[in-house]
Write a protein that holds these residues in place. Sequence first.
Motif, PDB file in Angstrom:
ATOM      1  N   LEU A 484      15.205  54.237 -66.267  1.00  0.00           N
ATOM      2  CA  LEU A 484      16.816  55.011 -66.379  1.00  0.00           C
ATOM      3  C   LEU A 484      16.843  54.401 -67.700  1.00  0.00           C
ATOM      4  CD1 LEU A 484      18.870  54.851 -62.915  1.00  0.00           C
ATOM      5  CD2 LEU A 484      18.609  57.040 -64.436  1.00  0.00           C
ATOM      6  N   GLY A 485      16.342  53.666 -67.954  1.00  0.00           N
ATOM      7  CA  GLY A 485      17.208  52.657 -69.119  1.00  0.00           C
ATOM      8  C   GLY A 485      17.741  51.039 -68.904  1.00  0.00           C
ATOM      9  N   TYR A 486      17.969  50.512 -68.075  1.00  0.00           N
ATOM     10  CA  TYR A 486      18.500  49.845 -67.615  1.00  0.00           C
ATOM     11  C   TYR A 486      17.484  48.186 -66.774  1.00  0.00           C
ATOM     12  CZ  TYR A 486      22.218  53.183 -67.357  1.00  0.00           C
ATOM     13  OH  TYR A 486      23.281  54.308 -67.531  1.00  0.00           O
ATOM     14  N   PRO A 487      17.928  47.571 -66.887  1.00  0.00           N
ATOM     15  CA  PRO A 487      17.175  46.150 -67.206  1.00  0.00           C
ATOM     16  C   PRO A 487      17.589  46.017 -65.236  1.00  0.00           C
ATOM     17  CG  PRO A 487      18.818  46.196 -68.736  1.00  0.00           C
ATOM     18  CD  PRO A 487      18.972  47.023 -68.579  1.00  0.00           C
ATOM     19  N   GLU A 488      16.755  45.519 -64.609  1.00  0.00           N
ATOM     20  CA  GLU A 488      16.529  45.929 -63.402  1.00  0.00           C
ATOM     21  C   GLU A 488      18.039  44.591 -62.814  1.00  0.00           C
ATOM     22  OE1 GLU A 488      14.317  42.055 -61.725  1.00  0.00           O
ATOM     23  OE2 GLU A 488      13.284  42.840 -62.623  1.00  0.00           O
ATOM     24  N   TYR A 489      18.423  44.807 -61.753  1.00  0.00           N
ATOM     25  CA  TYR A 489      19.546  44.612 -61.247  1.00  0.00           C
ATOM     26  C   TYR A 489      19.904  44.048 -59.940  1.00  0.00           C
ATOM     27  CZ  TYR A 489      23.548  42.235 -60.550  1.00  0.00           C
ATOM     28  OH  TYR A 489      25.197  41.293 -60.074  1.00  0.00           O
ATOM     29  N   GLY A 490      19.852  43.495 -59.076  1.00  0.00           N
ATOM     30  CA  GLY A 490      19.817  42.951 -57.734  1.00  0.00           C
ATOM     31  C   GLY A 490      18.375  43.397 -56.842  1.00  0.00           C
ATOM     32  N   VAL A 491      18.167  43.367 -57.759  1.00  0.00           N
ATOM     33  CA  VAL A 491      16.638  44.302 -56.705  1.00  0.00           C
ATOM     34  C   VAL A 491      15.354  42.916 -55.758  1.00  0.00           C
ATOM     35  CG1 VAL A 491      16.869  46.513 -57.291  1.00  0.00           C
ATOM     36  CG2 VAL A 491      15.254  44.702 -58.419  1.00  0.00           C
ATOM     37  N   ARG A 492      15.520  42.026 -56.632  1.00  0.00           N
ATOM     38  CA  ARG A 492      14.216  40.996 -55.912  1.00  0.00           C
ATOM     39  C   ARG A 492      15.596  40.191 -55.173  1.00  0.00           C
ATOM     40  NH1 ARG A 492       9.883  40.663 -59.884  1.00  0.00           N
ATOM     41  NH2 ARG A 492      10.014  41.639 -61.580  1.00  0.00           N
ATOM     42  N   HIS A 493      14.565  39.330 -54.524  1.00  0.00           N
ATOM     43  CA  HIS A 493      14.914  37.717 -53.140  1.00  0.00           C
ATOM     44  C   HIS A 493      14.452  37.038 -54.193  1.00  0.00           C
ATOM     45  CE1 HIS A 493      16.103  40.770 -49.955  1.00  0.00           C
ATOM     46  NE2 HIS A 493      14.582  41.105 -50.343  1.00  0.00           N
ATOM     47  N   SER A 494      15.545  35.610 -53.896  1.00  0.00           N
ATOM     48  CA  SER A 494      15.273  34.746 -54.660  1.00  0.00           C
ATOM     49  C   SER A 494      13.697  34.350 -53.966  1.00  0.00           C
ATOM     50  CB  SER A 494      16.306  33.527 -54.671  1.00  0.00           C
ATOM     51  OG  SER A 494      16.018  33.432 -53.261  1.00  0.00           O
ATOM     52  N   GLU A 495      13.234  33.744 -54.589  1.00  0.00           N
ATOM     53  CA  GLU A 495      11.376  32.629 -53.632  1.00  0.00           C
ATOM     54  C   GLU A 495      12.048  30.986 -52.575  1.00  0.00           C
ATOM     55  OE1 GLU A 495       8.360  31.660 -56.719  1.00  0.00           O
ATOM     56  OE2 GLU A 495       8.746  33.781 -57.360  1.00  0.00           O
ATOM     57  N   PRO A 496      11.263  30.801 -51.537  1.00  0.00           N
ATOM     58  CA  PRO A 496       9.850  31.911 -51.944  1.00  0.00           C
ATOM     59  C   PRO A 496       9.728  33.050 -51.187  1.00  0.00           C
ATOM     60  CG  PRO A 496      10.405  30.390 -50.020  1.00  0.00           C
ATOM     61  CD  PRO A 496      11.602  29.957 -51.001  1.00  0.00           C
ATOM     62  N   PHE A 497       8.686  33.820 -51.146  1.00  0.00           N
ATOM     63  CA  PHE A 497       8.216  34.517 -50.383  1.00  0.00           C
ATOM     64  C   PHE A 497       8.510  33.717 -48.964  1.00  0.00           C
ATOM     65  CE2 PHE A 497       7.303  36.333 -54.432  1.00  0.00           C
ATOM     66  CZ  PHE A 497       6.114  37.757 -54.393  1.00  0.00           C
ATOM     67  N   ALA A 498       8.903  35.337 -48.017  1.00  0.00           N
ATOM     68  CA  ALA A 498       8.760  35.196 -46.927  1.00  0.00           C
ATOM     69  C   ALA A 498       7.517  34.952 -45.504  1.00  0.00           C
ATOM     70  CB  ALA A 498       9.396  36.554 -45.787  1.00  0.00           C
ATOM     71  N   ASP A 499       7.725  34.368 -45.424  1.00  0.00           N
ATOM     72  CA  ASP A 499       6.367  34.195 -44.305  1.00  0.00           C
ATOM     73  C   ASP A 499       6.327  34.854 -43.025  1.00  0.00           C
ATOM     74  OD1 ASP A 499       3.899  33.862 -43.169  1.00  0.00           O
ATOM     75  OD2 ASP A 499       3.738  31.496 -43.146  1.00  0.00           O
ATOM     76  N   TYR A 500       6.071  36.149 -43.288  1.00  0.00           N
ATOM     77  CA  TYR A 500       6.399  36.920 -42.056  1.00  0.00           C
ATOM     78  C   TYR A 500       4.993  37.018 -40.917  1.00  0.00           C
ATOM     79  CZ  TYR A 500       9.689  39.687 -44.104  1.00  0.00           C
ATOM     80  OH  TYR A 500      10.686  40.021 -45.164  1.00  0.00           O
ATOM     81  N   ALA A 501       3.958  35.964 -41.436  1.00  0.00           N
ATOM     82  CA  ALA A 501       2.640  35.979 -40.234  1.00  0.00           C
ATOM     83  C   ALA A 501       3.343  34.973 -39.925  1.00  0.00           C
ATOM     84  CB  ALA A 501       1.586  35.545 -41.232  1.00  0.00           C
ATOM     85  N   ALA A 502       4.058  34.296 -40.155  1.00  0.00           N
ATOM     86  CA  ALA A 502       4.096  32.867 -39.423  1.00  0.00           C
ATOM     87  C   ALA A 502       5.670  33.430 -37.863  1.00  0.00           C
ATOM     88  CB  ALA A 502       5.468  32.196 -39.465  1.00  0.00           C
ATOM     89  N   PHE A 503       5.715  34.771 -38.251  1.00  0.00           N
ATOM     90  CA  PHE A 503       6.747  35.361 -37.006  1.00  0.00           C
ATOM     91  C   PHE A 503       5.546  36.002 -35.817  1.00  0.00           C
ATOM     92  CE2 PHE A 503       8.139  39.667 -35.653  1.00  0.00           C
ATOM     93  CZ  PHE A 503       9.690  39.335 -34.585  1.00  0.00           C
ATOM     94  N   ALA A 504       4.844  36.659 -36.665  1.00  0.00           N
ATOM     95  CA  ALA A 504       3.436  36.963 -35.811  1.00  0.00           C
ATOM     96  C   ALA A 504       2.796  36.305 -34.782  1.00  0.00           C
ATOM     97  CB  ALA A 504       2.627  37.847 -36.570  1.00  0.00           C
ATOM     98  N   THR A 505       2.457  35.249 -34.962  1.00  0.00           N
ATOM     99  CA  THR A 505       1.494  34.395 -34.582  1.00  0.00           C
ATOM    100  C   THR A 505       2.515  33.358 -33.662  1.00  0.00           C
ATOM    101  OG1 THR A 505       0.931  33.076 -36.802  1.00  0.00           O
ATOM    102  CG2 THR A 505       0.732  31.515 -35.535  1.00  0.00           C
ATOM    103  N   ALA A 506       4.144  32.538 -33.763  1.00  0.00           N
ATOM    104  CA  ALA A 506       5.078  32.149 -33.186  1.00  0.00           C
ATOM    105  C   ALA A 506       5.594  33.172 -31.807  1.00  0.00           C
ATOM    106  CB  ALA A 506       6.291  31.860 -33.692  1.00  0.00           C
ATOM    107  N   ASN A 507       4.863  34.551 -31.799  1.00  0.00           N
ATOM    108  CA  ASN A 507       4.846  35.352 -30.804  1.00  0.00           C
ATOM    109  C   ASN A 507       3.346  36.462 -30.016  1.00  0.00           C
ATOM    110  OD1 ASN A 507       8.386  35.882 -30.407  1.00  0.00           O
ATOM    111  ND2 ASN A 507       7.368  36.478 -32.329  1.00  0.00           N
ATOM    112  N   GLY A 508       2.289  35.217 -30.076  1.00  0.00           N
ATOM    113  CA  GLY A 508       1.080  35.498 -29.317  1.00  0.00           C
ATOM    114  C   GLY A 508       0.748  36.399 -30.156  1.00  0.00           C
TER     115      GLY A 508
END
Length: 587
Positions: A484-508
């Motif tokens: 659209l011609g606009y700089p990005e705004y409000g679309v990135r989460h702050s680091e670090p990247f989430a670790d969803y693998a830890a969620f899987a491992t923690a639940n077996g």
Amino acid sequence: MAQIASEALVERLIDWGVDTVFGLPGDGINGIMEGLRRHRDKLEFVLVHHEEAAAFMATAHAKATGRIGVCLATSGPGGIHLLNGLYDAKLDHVPVLAITGMQETSLLGTGYQQEVALDRLFADVAEYDMMISNPVQIPAVTDMAIRTAYARRGVAHITIPNDIQVADAGADPWQHVAPASNPKTSAVYLAAPGLPAAQEIQRLADFLNDGEKIAILAGAGSLHAREELLAVAEALGAPIVKTLPGKAAVPDDSPYTTGGIGLLGTRPSEDLMDEIDTLLMVGTNFPYTKHLPQKAVRCAQIEADPARAGARIPTELPVVGDAKETLRAVLPLLKQRTSDDFLKKYQQEMNTWRGKMAALEDAERDPIAPQYLMSAISELAADDAIVTCDSGTIATWAARHWTIRGERQFYLSGNLATMAPGLPYAIGIQHAFPGRQVIAFVGDGGFAMLMAEFLTAIKHNLPVKVVINNNNSLGQILWEQMVLGYPEYGVRHSEPFADYAAFATANGALGAKVIAPGEVKPAIARALNHPGPALVDVNVNPAEPPLPGKVEYEQAKKFALAFLRGQPHRATIATTLLKDRIQQFGS
């Protein structure tokens, strides 16, 4: 024990061949839950963690099996939560029955806790929408709901007040002269005729025989017509373009396809639409008309629903019928082409395109290229694997780098294009096909919305494989802002990247976090070979743009304008774009 009215509902579902209900209990459906408990040997209740997921699972079940999907939610907020998944079913034209609870009839209209008029709320989404007010209604209303969902390829909704749920199944306190009752025979649905009249078949053959430069646009309604599509394409010398929901209609390596269309499609498909004089649309109501021919072309459409035939572009010949039966009938009437020059031209273009896509599947790129991640899944997955996908940039990577071969299938939210269905879709399909390899290719944004459903897979021992394309952002919106011609705004989460693998491992379950390119294939292979649920969370390059097959001048101009206006990550994005171009030209 006396039969309660909810049992009449459950027994009628069983008569219709329903074997699974996806849902979440609540005090507004305790009577229905008791009916399910009493018949648990014939009808399985799959407990989910969010009602929206139940609706997605029912939708996926219907898409993958062709049989009605059923979801269940309590009154008030529970029913409200179903809506997003039900709109997915409505817009993609698949049969789903939603069952909800309601406050006791004596309380309706008094503003009681959680009182929501769900029959009115569902009026737009449902083709059939009824609140039960008498126990003896239930069998006949259930028949009507299911019949309507099948016939109109959409959503039906039944809501039942609490007191009706637990009333005697045969109770009719008002002593009606002729109470509604279910037919004495087994439940049946009479499908609409799938074969058009002979004169319509002849008209279609004459229409196609008159064309010179013909293309076929195949959609989800042609997924069961692969052999017929390929045979007609061969007879006409016509390339086949595929909509995204129709991706599995023909193999991606077929010499007759130019791949997808639209923003997620291929350059050859875009060029093809500019050159043809005749278009045959089969089983699709493709909504993005800017990607259809913009000049005058002759168009025929094979469509199951008369209301949708000819709804997108001027259509000279709408034909109402089943894709497979219609194509099979017209095939003997087609004249074999004496020249295949037109087809060969686009076969050469596709060879070039495939080379460019392969060049982007670079195992050495760091951060990890999402194209490489999807290609690794495609390389290692079984020939009958089923991939489900969320909406967003991941749909681009799946469209271009998940290769349909053998009996592979592909499902996503087509017309609604909502976030979050990828995981519940996979669970619903894995439940229907326990022996198939089912892979959910999802973004971090979509996974986070309904991630608790991975626990559903674990607790039901469903061997779903989840691969998260984790760019730590809302990637599609990022690029749409820039176009659209606009700089990005409000679309990135702050680091670090989430670790969803830890969620899987923690639940077996098996969980693997991948941050380096060399870890991608080993992690994917390990997950695919694991006998239970597995999750691979892969940090990918957030600066990788999902560019359309054919970049228009205005798009490029506004993209550049976003850089000039202060795009915050312009250096990283420019570097990624440069690497993409170098690799593509090198191919």
